[in-house]
Scaffold this motif. Structure first.
Motif, PDB file in Angstrom:
ATOM      1  N   THR A 275       0.825  -1.214   0.000  1.00  0.00           N
ATOM      2  CA  THR A 275       0.000   0.000   0.000  1.00  0.00           C
ATOM      3  C   THR A 275       0.865   1.273   0.000  1.00  0.00           C
ATOM      4  OG1 THR A 275       0.013   0.008   2.404  1.00  0.00           O
ATOM      5  CG2 THR A 275      -1.807  -1.160   1.343  1.00  0.00           C
ATOM      6  N   LYS A 276       0.204   2.395  -0.298  1.00  0.00           N
ATOM      7  CA  LYS A 276       0.905   3.696  -0.263  1.00  0.00           C
ATOM      8  C   LYS A 276       1.460   3.963   1.128  1.00  0.00           C
ATOM      9  CE  LYS A 276      -1.619   6.197  -3.787  1.00  0.00           C
ATOM     10  NZ  LYS A 276      -2.961   6.756  -3.950  1.00  0.00           N
ATOM     11  N   GLU A 277       0.635   3.610   2.127  1.00  0.00           N
ATOM     12  CA  GLU A 277       1.029   3.821   3.524  1.00  0.00           C
ATOM     13  C   GLU A 277       2.318   3.045   3.835  1.00  0.00           C
ATOM     14  OE1 GLU A 277      -0.011   5.777   5.723  1.00  0.00           O
ATOM     15  OE2 GLU A 277       1.002   4.941   7.488  1.00  0.00           O
ATOM     16  N   CYS A 278       2.394   1.810   3.340  1.00  0.00           N
ATOM     17  CA  CYS A 278       3.613   1.005   3.558  1.00  0.00           C
ATOM     18  C   CYS A 278       4.805   1.657   2.874  1.00  0.00           C
ATOM     19  CB  CYS A 278       3.431  -0.418   3.023  1.00  0.00           C
ATOM     20  SG  CYS A 278       2.443  -1.449   4.115  1.00  0.00           S
ATOM     21  N   ALA A 279       4.595   2.146   1.651  1.00  0.00           N
ATOM     22  CA  ALA A 279       5.698   2.796   0.934  1.00  0.00           C
ATOM     23  C   ALA A 279       6.190   4.010   1.727  1.00  0.00           C
ATOM     24  CB  ALA A 279       5.251   3.197  -0.468  1.00  0.00           C
ATOM     25  N   SER A 280       5.258   4.809   2.253  1.00  0.00           N
ATOM     26  CA  SER A 280       5.663   5.998   3.027  1.00  0.00           C
ATOM     27  C   SER A 280       6.451   5.605   4.277  1.00  0.00           C
ATOM     28  CB  SER A 280       4.438   6.796   3.495  1.00  0.00           C
ATOM     29  OG  SER A 280       3.673   7.166   2.409  1.00  0.00           O
ATOM     30  N   ASP A 312       0.441  -2.591 -11.506  1.00  0.00           N
ATOM     31  CA  ASP A 312       0.271  -1.173 -11.181  1.00  0.00           C
ATOM     32  C   ASP A 312       0.725  -0.875  -9.752  1.00  0.00           C
ATOM     33  OD1 ASP A 312      -0.741  -0.821 -13.642  1.00  0.00           O
ATOM     34  OD2 ASP A 312      -2.853  -0.645 -13.040  1.00  0.00           O
ATOM     35  N   ALA A 313       0.338  -1.733  -8.857  1.00  0.00           N
ATOM     36  CA  ALA A 313       0.710  -1.519  -7.451  1.00  0.00           C
ATOM     37  C   ALA A 313       2.234  -1.583  -7.294  1.00  0.00           C
ATOM     38  CB  ALA A 313       0.035  -2.559  -6.562  1.00  0.00           C
ATOM     39  N   ILE A 314       2.849  -2.513  -8.014  1.00  0.00           N
ATOM     40  CA  ILE A 314       4.315  -2.655  -7.933  1.00  0.00           C
ATOM     41  C   ILE A 314       4.992  -1.387  -8.459  1.00  0.00           C
ATOM     42  CG2 ILE A 314       6.312  -3.952  -8.797  1.00  0.00           C
ATOM     43  CD1 ILE A 314       4.473  -6.460  -8.876  1.00  0.00           C
ATOM     44  N   MET A 315       4.521  -0.906  -9.614  1.00  0.00           N
ATOM     45  CA  MET A 315       5.116   0.297 -10.214  1.00  0.00           C
ATOM     46  C   MET A 315       4.892   1.522  -9.333  1.00  0.00           C
ATOM     47  SD  MET A 315       6.837  -0.730 -12.607  1.00  0.00           S
ATOM     48  CE  MET A 315       7.482   0.873 -13.063  1.00  0.00           C
ATOM     49  N   ALA A 316       3.680   1.622  -8.775  1.00  0.00           N
ATOM     50  CA  ALA A 316       3.370   2.773  -7.919  1.00  0.00           C
ATOM     51  C   ALA A 316       4.276   2.772  -6.682  1.00  0.00           C
ATOM     52  CB  ALA A 316       1.897   2.730  -7.503  1.00  0.00           C
ATOM     53  N   PHE A 317       4.486   1.600  -6.127  1.00  0.00           N
ATOM     54  CA  PHE A 317       5.334   1.456  -4.940  1.00  0.00           C
ATOM     55  C   PHE A 317       6.766   1.899  -5.284  1.00  0.00           C
ATOM     56  CE2 PHE A 317       7.434  -0.559  -1.381  1.00  0.00           C
ATOM     57  CZ  PHE A 317       6.455  -0.647  -0.394  1.00  0.00           C
ATOM     58  N   LYS A 318       7.229   1.396  -6.419  1.00  0.00           N
ATOM     59  CA  LYS A 318       8.598   1.724  -6.850  1.00  0.00           C
ATOM     60  C   LYS A 318       8.741   3.229  -7.102  1.00  0.00           C
ATOM     61  CE  LYS A 318      11.996   0.684 -10.425  1.00  0.00           C
ATOM     62  NZ  LYS A 318      11.978   1.446 -11.668  1.00  0.00           N
ATOM     63  N   ASN A 319       7.772   3.797  -7.826  1.00  0.00           N
ATOM     64  CA  ASN A 319       7.862   5.220  -8.164  1.00  0.00           C
ATOM     65  C   ASN A 319       7.887   6.105  -6.924  1.00  0.00           C
ATOM     66  OD1 ASN A 319       7.924   4.562 -10.824  1.00  0.00           O
ATOM     67  ND2 ASN A 319       5.725   4.876 -11.176  1.00  0.00           N
ATOM     68  N   LYS A 320       7.085   5.740  -5.954  1.00  0.00           N
ATOM     69  CA  LYS A 320       7.014   6.531  -4.716  1.00  0.00           C
ATOM     70  C   LYS A 320       8.387   6.555  -4.022  1.00  0.00           C
ATOM     71  CE  LYS A 320       3.722   6.944  -0.876  1.00  0.00           C
ATOM     72  NZ  LYS A 320       3.524   8.378  -0.868  1.00  0.00           N
ATOM     73  N   LEU A 321       9.027   5.392  -3.991  1.00  0.00           N
ATOM     74  CA  LEU A 321      10.356   5.314  -3.367  1.00  0.00           C
ATOM     75  C   LEU A 321      11.374   6.114  -4.184  1.00  0.00           C
ATOM     76  CD1 LEU A 321       9.083   3.158  -1.549  1.00  0.00           C
ATOM     77  CD2 LEU A 321      11.019   1.668  -2.019  1.00  0.00           C
ATOM     78  N   GLU A 322      11.295   5.956  -5.496  1.00  0.00           N
ATOM     79  CA  GLU A 322      12.249   6.630  -6.384  1.00  0.00           C
ATOM     80  C   GLU A 322      12.152   8.153  -6.255  1.00  0.00           C
ATOM     81  OE1 GLU A 322      11.675   5.021 -10.279  1.00  0.00           O
ATOM     82  OE2 GLU A 322      13.569   3.923 -10.158  1.00  0.00           O
ATOM     83  N   LYS A 323      10.923   8.625  -6.138  1.00  0.00           N
ATOM     84  CA  LYS A 323      10.706  10.079  -6.019  1.00  0.00           C
ATOM     85  C   LYS A 323      11.426  10.641  -4.811  1.00  0.00           C
ATOM     86  CE  LYS A 323       6.486  11.309  -8.384  1.00  0.00           C
ATOM     87  NZ  LYS A 323       5.212  10.602  -8.236  1.00  0.00           N
ATOM     88  N   CYS A 324      11.627   9.805  -3.807  1.00  0.00           N
ATOM     89  CA  CYS A 324      12.321  10.272  -2.602  1.00  0.00           C
ATOM     90  C   CYS A 324      13.814   9.991  -2.674  1.00  0.00           C
ATOM     91  CB  CYS A 324      11.716   9.627  -1.366  1.00  0.00           C
ATOM     92  SG  CYS A 324      10.030  10.134  -1.115  1.00  0.00           S
ATOM     93  N   GLY A 325      14.281   9.652  -3.874  1.00  0.00           N
ATOM     94  CA  GLY A 325      15.728   9.485  -4.067  1.00  0.00           C
ATOM     95  C   GLY A 325      16.269   8.146  -3.584  1.00  0.00           C
ATOM     96  N   ILE A 326      15.396   7.186  -3.373  1.00  0.00           N
ATOM     97  CA  ILE A 326      15.869   5.871  -2.894  1.00  0.00           C
ATOM     98  C   ILE A 326      16.255   4.982  -4.081  1.00  0.00           C
ATOM     99  CG2 ILE A 326      15.114   3.761  -1.688  1.00  0.00           C
ATOM    100  CD1 ILE A 326      13.351   5.630   0.044  1.00  0.00           C
TER     101      ILE A 326
END
Ligand code: SAH
Length: 360
Positions: A275-280, A312-326
Motif C-alpha cells: 500500500t501507499k502507507e507502507c511505501a511511506s 500497477d501496485a508494484i510500479m506505484a510502490f517503486k515510483n514513490k520510493l524513487e521520487k524520494c531518491g531511494i
C-alpha cells in the motif's frame, strides 16, 4: 582438529579445511606440506570429486585419505533449465540422502549462483516454501562450496557472483557460512571477490553485528518485507524476537564497519505490504541510510494464500520510493517456469518421491 569437520563415520571433511588446516592435517598423517597444497588445488581449483582423480598424489596417500578423510561431492539429481531466460535449477543429493537446491542465473554482468545454507529452514516466514517442513540440518562449508563447484563444472560457465539466498537462514549457520566465504574467496580456489558475495538474512541481529565486526567486503541483504513491526510479525516470526529498530541499528553498525551499502529485500504481497502507507513508512525507515531496495513480486506458493501484487501496485510502490531518491529495483523474475521460488523445487521433488514411495 575441530569436531565440526568430522562427518560420515568420523572421517574428516577435507573440503571444509582452509589451506593451513589442510597442511596441519596432511602433516599429521606424516606427509609433506606440498602434498596439502597439491590436494587443495585439486579440490578447490580443479574441482575434482574423488581422490583417484588427484593424479600427482601417490596411490598410498590416496588410500590413506579414503580411509581417514572424505571428499565432499554433491550428486546432481535433477537440472531444470528455463526456456524463458536460461536460468538453471539444480537439485543435489547430499551424502546422507538429504536433498538441496541451488540456482544458476545468467546476467549480462556475469553468472550468479544462489546457494542453500541449510536443509530446510526453521525461520517460518509465511510466504516461503523452504521452511514448511522446518530445518533438518546445517550445511557444512564443503556442501556450500560444492554447490558452486558442481554448477561451474556441469554448466561450463564461470561463476562470478554468489548469493546465499537459497533455502536456510545463513546467520543460523554462522560458522560454516563464514568458513565458506573464506574458502570461496581464497586465492588458491575460485578466488571470488568478497564484493561479489551476498549474505541474506531475515534479521538475526546479534549475528549481523558479529559479521560486521569481521569487516568483510561482502554485501549484507536484509529480508525486511514490512515497514513496521506489527505487519512484519504477521509475515515473519523472527519479528517477534528482533524489532525493525534493532535491525536498522545493526545495519548502521554494519555500514560503519564495512562501508558497504545495505540491501533490503521487500517481497510485495497483494493487499498486505504493497500500500501507499507502507511505501511511506518504508521511506521514513531508510531515510538517510546508504541502501538499495530490491522489490520482489512475491512468488505464490500453494500452501499459503499470499498473492502477488498487481503490476500497477508494484510500479506505484517503486515510483514513490524513487521520487524520494531511494535506490530501488524490481527483481526480475528468473526461471518462473521452473519452480523458481526458494525451496519450491526441493519441495515438489520431495512430494513426488513421497508419492511414488507410498504408491509402491
Ligand atoms: N533466510 C534468508 C535467506 C533465504 S530467503 C533470508 O531470509 O534472507 C531469500 C529471499 O527470498 C528472502 O528475502 C526471502 O524472504 C525471499 N523469499 C522467500 N520465499 C519467497 C517467495 N515465495 N516470494 C518472494 N520472495 C521470497
Amino acid at each position: 582438529m575441530d569436531i565440526n569437520y568430522k562427518i560420515k563415520d568420523g572421517r574428516v571433511d577435507l573440503k571444509s579445511l582452509n589451506s593451513s588446516e589442510l597442511i596441519e592435517y596432511i602433516e599429521s598423517l606424516g606427509e609433506k606440506k606440498f602434498r596439502a597444497n597439491q590436494l587443495y588445488q585439486w579440490m578447490h581449483e580443479k574441482l575434482v570429486t574423488n581422490f583417484d582423480d588427484c593424479l600427482n598424489i601417490p596411490a598410498k596417500l590416496r588410500e590413506s585419505l579414503k580411509e581417514n578423510a572424505y571428499l565432499m561431492a554433491l550428486e546432481p539429481i535433477r537440472v531444470q533449465t528455463s526456456q524463458i531466460d536460461g536460468t538453471q535449477k539444480y537439485l543435489f543429493k547430499l551424502y546422507d540422502g538429504n536433498v538441496i537446491e541451488s540456482v544458476l542465473m545468467k546476467y549480462h554482468h556475469g553468472n550468479s549462483v544462489c546457494i542453500s545454507s541449510q536443509v530446510g529452514c526453521k525461520m517460518g516466514c509465511r510466504f516461503c516454501a523452504s521452511t514448511l517442513d522446518g530445518c533438518v540440518r546445517n550445511l557444512t562449508a564443503s556442501e556450500m562450496l560444492d554447490q558452486v563447484y558442481r554448477i561451474q563444472s556441469i554448466s561450463g560457465e564461470r561463476v562470478s557472483n554468489i548469493v546465499i539466498m537459497g533455502s536456510g537462514e545463513p546467520m543460523d549457520n554462522y560458522d560454516n557460512v563464514i568458513k565458506f566465504l573464506e574458502l570461496i574467496n581464497s586465492e588458491k580456489g575460485l578466488n571470488i571477490s568478497l564484493r561479489n558475495l551476498t549474505v541474506s538474512t531475515c534479521g538475526l541481529v546479534p549475528k549481523i553485528r558479529e559479521l560486521a565486526d569481521l569487516e568483510l567486503q561482502i554485501t549484507l541483504a536484509i529480508s525486511l518485507h514490512a515497514p513496521n513491526d506489527e505487519l512484519r510479525k504477521t509475515m515473519m516470526p523472527i519479528a517477534n524476537k528482533y524489532s525493525i529498530e534493532e535491525i536498522m541499528d545493526a545495519c548502521r553498525y554494519y555500514l560503519d564497519k564495512t562501508g558497504r551499502r545495505i540491501s533490503f529485500e521487500y517481497s510485495l504481497v497483494k493487499g498486505v505490504n504493497d500500500t501507499k502507507e507502507c511505501a511511506s513508512q518504508l521511506i521514513d525507515l531508510v531515510h538517510g541510510l546508504n541502501c538499495h531496495i530490491n522489490l520482489i513480486p512475491v512468488n505464490p506458493i500453494k500452501e499459503r494464500d499470499y498473492e502477488q501484487s498487481n503490476k500497477d501496485a508494484i510500479m506505484a510502490f517503486k515510483n514513490k520510493l524513487e521520487k524520494c531518491g531511494i535506490n530501488v529495483t524490481i527483481r526480475r523474475e528468473m526461471g518462473r517456469d521452473i519452480d523458481g521460488a526458494c525451496g519450491q523445487l526441493r519441495k515438489s521433488y520431495m512430494e513426488d518421491s513421497h508419492e511414488s514411495s507410498s504408491n509402491d
